[in-house]
Design an enzyme around this catalytic site. Structure first.
Site, PDB file in Angstrom:
ATOM      1  N   LEU A 110       0.758  -1.218   0.015  1.00  9.80           N
ATOM      2  CA  LEU A 110      -0.056   0.022  -0.007  1.00  9.80           C
ATOM      3  C   LEU A 110       0.864   1.337   0.031  1.00  9.80           C
ATOM      4  CD1 LEU A 110      -2.655  -0.864   2.901  1.00  9.80           C
ATOM      5  CD2 LEU A 110      -3.210  -0.471   0.395  1.00  9.80           C
ATOM      6  N   GLU A 158     -10.851   1.533   7.539  1.00  3.46           N
ATOM      7  CA  GLU A 158     -10.542   0.072   8.543  1.00  3.46           C
ATOM      8  C   GLU A 158      -9.076   0.190   9.162  1.00  3.46           C
ATOM      9  OE1 GLU A 158     -11.510  -2.113   5.293  1.00  3.46           O
ATOM     10  OE2 GLU A 158      -9.403  -3.269   5.248  1.00  3.46           O
ATOM     11  N   LYS A 195      -5.320  -0.516  10.122  1.00  6.53           N
ATOM     12  CA  LYS A 195      -4.344  -1.506   9.361  1.00  6.53           C
ATOM     13  C   LYS A 195      -3.497  -2.428  10.549  1.00  6.53           C
ATOM     14  CE  LYS A 195      -0.294  -0.509   6.330  1.00  6.53           C
ATOM     15  NZ  LYS A 195       0.762  -1.355   7.313  1.00  6.53           N
ATOM     16  N   ASP A 204      -1.378  -4.789  12.362  1.00  5.21           N
ATOM     17  CA  ASP A 204       0.267  -4.936  12.519  1.00  5.21           C
ATOM     18  C   ASP A 204       0.688  -6.238  12.685  1.00  5.21           C
ATOM     19  OD1 ASP A 204       2.806  -3.924  12.161  1.00  5.21           O
ATOM     20  OD2 ASP A 204       2.769  -2.936  14.137  1.00  5.21           O
ATOM     21  N   ARG A 221       3.538 -13.884   2.294  1.00 11.24           N
ATOM     22  CA  ARG A 221       3.723 -12.865   1.068  1.00 11.24           C
ATOM     23  C   ARG A 221       4.729 -13.272   0.081  1.00 11.24           C
ATOM     24  NH1 ARG A 221       2.421  -7.548   0.846  1.00 11.24           N
ATOM     25  NH2 ARG A 221       3.950  -6.559  -0.774  1.00 11.24           N
ATOM     26  N   TYR A 238     -11.709 -14.633  -7.234  1.00 11.98           N
ATOM     27  CA  TYR A 238     -12.738 -15.638  -6.968  1.00 11.98           C
ATOM     28  C   TYR A 238     -13.272 -16.005  -8.286  1.00 11.98           C
ATOM     29  CZ  TYR A 238     -16.626 -12.329  -7.437  1.00 11.98           C
ATOM     30  OH  TYR A 238     -17.356 -11.300  -7.861  1.00 11.98           O
ATOM     31  N   LYS A 251      -0.504   6.200   8.238  1.00 14.07           N
ATOM     32  CA  LYS A 251       0.460   5.654   9.166  1.00 14.07           C
ATOM     33  C   LYS A 251       0.171   6.500  10.547  1.00 14.07           C
ATOM     34  CE  LYS A 251       3.419   2.875   8.226  1.00 14.07           C
ATOM     35  NZ  LYS A 251       3.657   1.328   8.323  1.00 14.07           N
ATOM     36  N   CYS A 284      24.844 -11.654  44.532  1.00 16.79           N
ATOM     37  CA  CYS A 284      23.567 -11.104  44.856  1.00 16.79           C
ATOM     38  C   CYS A 284      23.788  -9.539  45.164  1.00 16.79           C
ATOM     39  CB  CYS A 284      22.557 -11.711  45.657  1.00 16.79           C
ATOM     40  SG  CYS A 284      21.313 -10.647  46.132  1.00 16.79           S
ATOM     41  N   CYS A 290      22.227  -9.019  48.889  1.00 18.38           N
ATOM     42  CA  CYS A 290      22.527  -9.904  50.181  1.00 18.38           C
ATOM     43  C   CYS A 290      23.947 -10.360  49.797  1.00 18.38           C
ATOM     44  CB  CYS A 290      21.545 -10.915  50.385  1.00 18.38           C
ATOM     45  SG  CYS A 290      21.667 -12.192  49.463  1.00 18.38           S
ATOM     46  N   CYS A 328      19.563 -15.639  43.100  1.00 17.02           N
ATOM     47  CA  CYS A 328      20.056 -15.791  44.481  1.00 17.02           C
ATOM     48  C   CYS A 328      19.275 -16.500  45.345  1.00 17.02           C
ATOM     49  CB  CYS A 328      19.777 -14.134  44.960  1.00 17.02           C
ATOM     50  SG  CYS A 328      19.934 -14.224  46.723  1.00 17.02           S
ATOM     51  N   CYS A 378      17.028 -13.349  51.772  1.00 22.56           N
ATOM     52  CA  CYS A 378      17.739 -12.092  51.095  1.00 22.56           C
ATOM     53  C   CYS A 378      16.293 -10.942  51.133  1.00 22.56           C
ATOM     54  CB  CYS A 378      17.985 -12.446  49.514  1.00 22.56           C
ATOM     55  SG  CYS A 378      18.159 -11.032  48.548  1.00 22.56           S
TER      56      CYS A 378
HETATM   57  S1  IVH Z   1      -5.318  -4.062   1.790  1.00 23.06           S
HETATM   58  C1  IVH Z   1      -4.286  -4.650  -2.631  1.00 23.06           C
HETATM   59  N1  IVH Z   1      -6.194  -3.917   4.158  1.00 23.06           N
HETATM   60  O1  IVH Z   1      -0.500  -3.920   5.290  1.00 23.06           O
HETATM   61  C2  IVH Z   1      -4.619  -4.037  -1.171  1.00 23.06           C
HETATM   62  N2  IVH Z   1      -3.993  -4.181   4.255  1.00 23.06           N
HETATM   63  O2  IVH Z   1       1.601  -2.053   4.125  1.00 23.06           O
HETATM   64  C3  IVH Z   1      -3.898  -4.990  -0.141  1.00 23.06           C
HETATM   65  N3  IVH Z   1      -2.478  -4.776   5.960  1.00 23.06           N
HETATM   66  O3  IVH Z   1       0.337  -5.830   2.746  1.00 23.06           O
HETATM   67  C4  IVH Z   1      -3.969  -4.690   1.356  1.00 23.06           C
HETATM   68  N4  IVH Z   1      -4.180  -4.348   7.375  1.00 23.06           N
HETATM   69  O4  IVH Z   1      -0.275  -6.987   4.959  1.00 23.06           O
HETATM   70  C5  IVH Z   1      -4.928  -3.793   3.699  1.00 23.06           C
HETATM   71  N5  IVH Z   1      -7.065  -3.471   6.587  1.00 23.06           N
HETATM   72  C6  IVH Z   1      -5.896  -3.634   5.692  1.00 23.06           C
HETATM   73  C7  IVH Z   1      -4.699  -4.131   6.195  1.00 23.06           C
HETATM   74  C8  IVH Z   1      -3.603  -4.471   5.370  1.00 23.06           C
HETATM   75  C9  IVH Z   1      -2.966  -4.555   7.345  1.00 23.06           C
HETATM   76  C10 IVH Z   1      -1.103  -4.948   5.457  1.00 23.06           C
HETATM   77  C11 IVH Z   1      -1.145  -5.815   4.389  1.00 23.06           C
HETATM   78  C12 IVH Z   1      -0.404  -4.959   3.480  1.00 23.06           C
HETATM   79  C13 IVH Z   1       0.305  -4.148   4.126  1.00 23.06           C
HETATM   80  C14 IVH Z   1       0.671  -2.900   3.212  1.00 23.06           C
END
Ligand code: IVH
Length: 700
Positions: free
Chosen positions: A103, A133, A135, A137, A156, A251, A344, A438, A441, A456, A461
């Site tokens: 991203l 939404e 992100k 970690d 990945r 899909y 970020k 220690c 003591c 110890c 002690c």
């Molecule tokens: S969308 C094509 N949504 O952040 C879009 N990524 O820095 C794909 N990540 O590779 C990513 N939370 O591993 C998306 N709500 C979220 C995320 C998210 C964490 C990670 C993901 C991505 C990385 C990019």
């Protein structure tokens, strides 16, 4: 995911399966799979279980037993198929169906305005609908389901191909082994998400690792990413990981038209809902759909303000164009989509200087090095000292006095040193010397084989005595309110406290305490009331408060339930202790050692004279239960019940548990592979020998 009627039906089946019933083995396997899958979802995805752990375990064991008798009835998505048994697995490289892109990043409102401006220019729209939404970690993962079954999980890797880590991913209980995609006519689907470790799992893993002297994890993110390629799936299971899923990258629908009539994947927010409904943890509850970039910025900032309240780590938010058709129109660069951007949060890493190292002695005598740092502001707090755990940790992180170090504070997790920065060394750095004595003591320190911690072993002690008192009064132990660490230290220095029993003699020192600054009549009254009230705490809190090594809260509860009086432990052997749930050799040895020590026994007798309860009240209060005065002993492996639960069931009905076969024993309950106890019982006419099934009937 489940309708109200389905929940009712599954709960009815759950009840039936817990009782003797008329289902054939084949039917039982089918129903058990369905029922267990439901309860896993309630527990791991929703955190809203509808049955007790013991009931889940009972059902699970039933399924294991049936499947072992009928291997042909095992399906790939049976809850038993999570169990990893391929040690030393190799990870094959496999191509993703669609490359895993990264991203683009933004760091402030201006960056987001810029992103929105470009998206509007490219699309020709005045206002764009975004889905915002968290992100997560952790470590990214890609799952493939074919015909509703999880067939592959891939890391990945380089984005085009990753490593097949399916066995490890199956250890994560919130990830469904199957999901009803065919309901939408979907034959194959590739789903993207993030594997994470919650703050709670991280903290609890590290507490155990420190106790056991094994390697501690640096932070939840490393813990998650480091676990994907672990050789033994059981190690993955031990980390108690979780997964969030937020993207469908591919899909394929079959000939059959989707049963719902329309494509659920026309909006990103619908995708989140679909995944949620299929039993995945998706950010369905955390996401927000907004129109216009200002609302996006507001939501990102609001979320940042409450990031510490979340049970897991997030390092930002992800802003996504909600309409999939519009996403396709905006397209991608070779690196990232033009329809999404990460926002970020402020960094929580900083560099500072490691000035000195102090050595602290804990209540079990463990000597812990603590790095003193040049104070630095980090994610809302100023950090000036950080535990560096043990000698091995110092080696591993290559730390020296005078080093520049990179530190990190992950949410409300305590700050950690990530690594030293050897590139910044001037030559004036000094190696960290671990003391041989220690620091308090002066007795010689010892290190047990296979352990990382120097100790110890002088239990008198002073440092240990004070820490033991602090632990005894703490919230999870005796919970003596208004008796914080600082007061314990002050009282100890003034000679008002000398050991645990002296807490309950403090009222003799009322006059002296009232002369101290900050101790008015009211605060002294409060303190004495709290001390008095703590005498009524249940036995397990007292046991936990004693600070016996390896005895955490859970073991303390097991121990409290195993005796009628705490001093009964003084006559138990290590083998008898090992009969208890979750008590292995190491724990049994530690408990045995504690109760072999005369000073400890004298202390417990002293506490009893001072009015503390050493009896297990629960046992005493069950009068008139159906098993009153009946004694039980369990031997061999029980198939349906955990031994500790079976014992608790007896006690709840007023019965008692004996530790050996004698003429006092009424019932011997025999599980599989029963040995000498059974032989002995056969020789005593009065002992009734019954099976687990018969026991269950009896208890009903
Ligand atoms: S969308 C094509 N949504 O952040 C879009 N990524 O820095 C794909 N990540 O590779 C990513 N939370 O591993 C998306 N709500 C979220 C995320 C998210 C964490 C990670 C993901 C991505 C990385 C990019």
């Amino acid at each position: 995911m489940y309708t109200e009627d389905q929940v009712k039906e599954i709960m009815r089946l759950t009840g039936e399966l817990l009782q003797p019933n008329n289902y054939s083995d084949k039917q039982s396997v089918e129903i058990l799979c369905k029922v267990l899958r439901f309860h896993e979802y309630r527990y791991y995805v929703l955190s809203e279980p509808l049955i007790a752990d013991i009931e889940y375990d009972t059902l699970y064991k039933k399924l294991v037993e049936l499947e072992s008798r009928h291997p042909n009835l095992v399906t790939p998505d049976s809850p038993t198929q999570r169990v990893g048994n391929s040690l030393n697995q190799q990870f094959e490289t496999v191509a993703h169906l669609v490359p895993m892109l990264s991203l683009d990043n933004s760091y402030n409102g201006a960056d987001l305005l810029d992103f929105d401006r470009k998206a509007r220019e490219l699309s020709g729209l005045e206002n764009i609908k975004y889905c915002v939404e968290p992100k997560f970690d952790g470590a990214s993962i890609s799952l493939i389901y074919e015909k509703d079954i999880l067939v592959r999980a891939t890391t990945r890797g380089d984005g085009v191909a990753g490593e097949d880590v399916t066995n490890n991913i199956k250890q994560i209980r919130s990830i469904p082994l199957s999901a009803p995609f065919s309901h939408y006519g979907i034959e194959q689907i590739e789903i993207r998400g993030e594997i994470i470790m919650t703050k709670e799992s991280f903290a609890s893993y590290n507490t155990k690792a420190l106790e056991a002297g094994t390697t501690v994890l640096a932070n939840p993110r490393n813990a998650a990413s480091g676990s994907l390629r672990m050789k033994d799936p059981k190690d993955v299971a031990a980390r108690n990981l979780d997964g969030f899923f937020y993207h469908v990258s591919y899909y394929k629908t079959g000939d059959r038209r989707p049963e719902t009539g329309d494509d659920p994947l026309v909006k990103h927010s619908n995708t989140l809902k679909l995944l949620w409904d299929m039993g995945f943890r998706s950010p369905e509850r955390e996401k927000k759909v907004v129109t216009g970039i200002q609302d996006v910025i507001d939501y990102c900032l609001a979320f940042e303000a409450k990031r510490d309240e979340l049970p897991y780590e997030i390092d930002g938010m992800v802003v996504k164009v909600d309409e999939i058709a519009l996403q396709e129109k905006l397209g991608m660069t070779s690196h990232h989509p033009r329809w999404a951007i990460a926002f970020k949060f402020k960094a929580r890493q900083a560099t500072t200087t490691l000035l000195d190292v102090e050595f602290q002695v804990g209540r079990t005598g463990a000597v812990t090095p603590v790095a003193k740092l040049s104070p630095v502001y980090l994610g809302g707090v100023t950090v000036s000292s950080i535990s560096i755990h043990n000698e091995e940790y110092i080696k591993e992180k290559d730390l020296q006095k005078g080093d520049r170090v990179l530190i990190e504070r992950a949410g409300d997790v305590i700050p950690q040193i990530v690594r030293s920065i050897p590139e910044a060394r001037t030559g004036n750095e000094v190696a960290i010397q671990f003391p041989s004595e220690c620091p308090v003591c002066k007795s010689v320190l010892f290190k047990e084989e296979g352990e990382a911690v120097w100790r110890c072993i002088n239990i008198e002690c002073e440092a240990q005595v004070v820490e033991r008192i602090i632990h005894f009064v703490s919230k999870d132990a005796m919970d003596i309110k208004s008796f914080g660490e600082a007061n314990v230290r002050k009282f100890y220095e003034l000679g008002l406290l000398s050991d645990i029993p002296s807490i309950f003699r403090l009222s003799d020192c009322r006059l002296k305490i009232s002369e101290l600054e900050g101790f008015g009549k009211k605060s002294i009254d409060n303190l004495f009331t709290a001390i008095e009230a703590s005498k009524q705490q249940p036995l397990y809190r007292l046991i936990y408060g004693l600070g016996i090594r390896f005895v955490g809260e859970t073991t303390a509860k097991t121990l409290a339930n195993a005796v009628t009086h705490l001093l009964d432990f003084a006559s138990k052997t290590e083998e008898e202790l090992m009969q208890l749930e979750d008590v292995g050799t190491k724990v049994a040895k530690s408990i045995f050692g504690f109760f072999m020590n005369e000073q400890n026994i004298a202390m417990l007798k002293d506490l009893e004279l001072l009015g503390l309860k050493l009896i297990n009240e629960k046992k005493e209060t069950v009068v008139g239960g159906s098993l009153t005065n009946q004694s039980f002993l369990f031997t061999g492996t029980l198939l349906q019940l955990k031994r500790s639960d079976a014992e608790a069931m007896v006690e709840e009905k007023g019965g008692i548990i004996l530790s050996g076969v004698s003429s006092k024993l009424n019932y011997l309950v025999v599980g599989e592979d029963a040995g000498s106890k059974l032989e002995k019982a056969k020789k005593i006419n009065t002992v009734k020998i019954i099976t687990e099934e018969e026991f269950l009937q009896l208890i009903k």
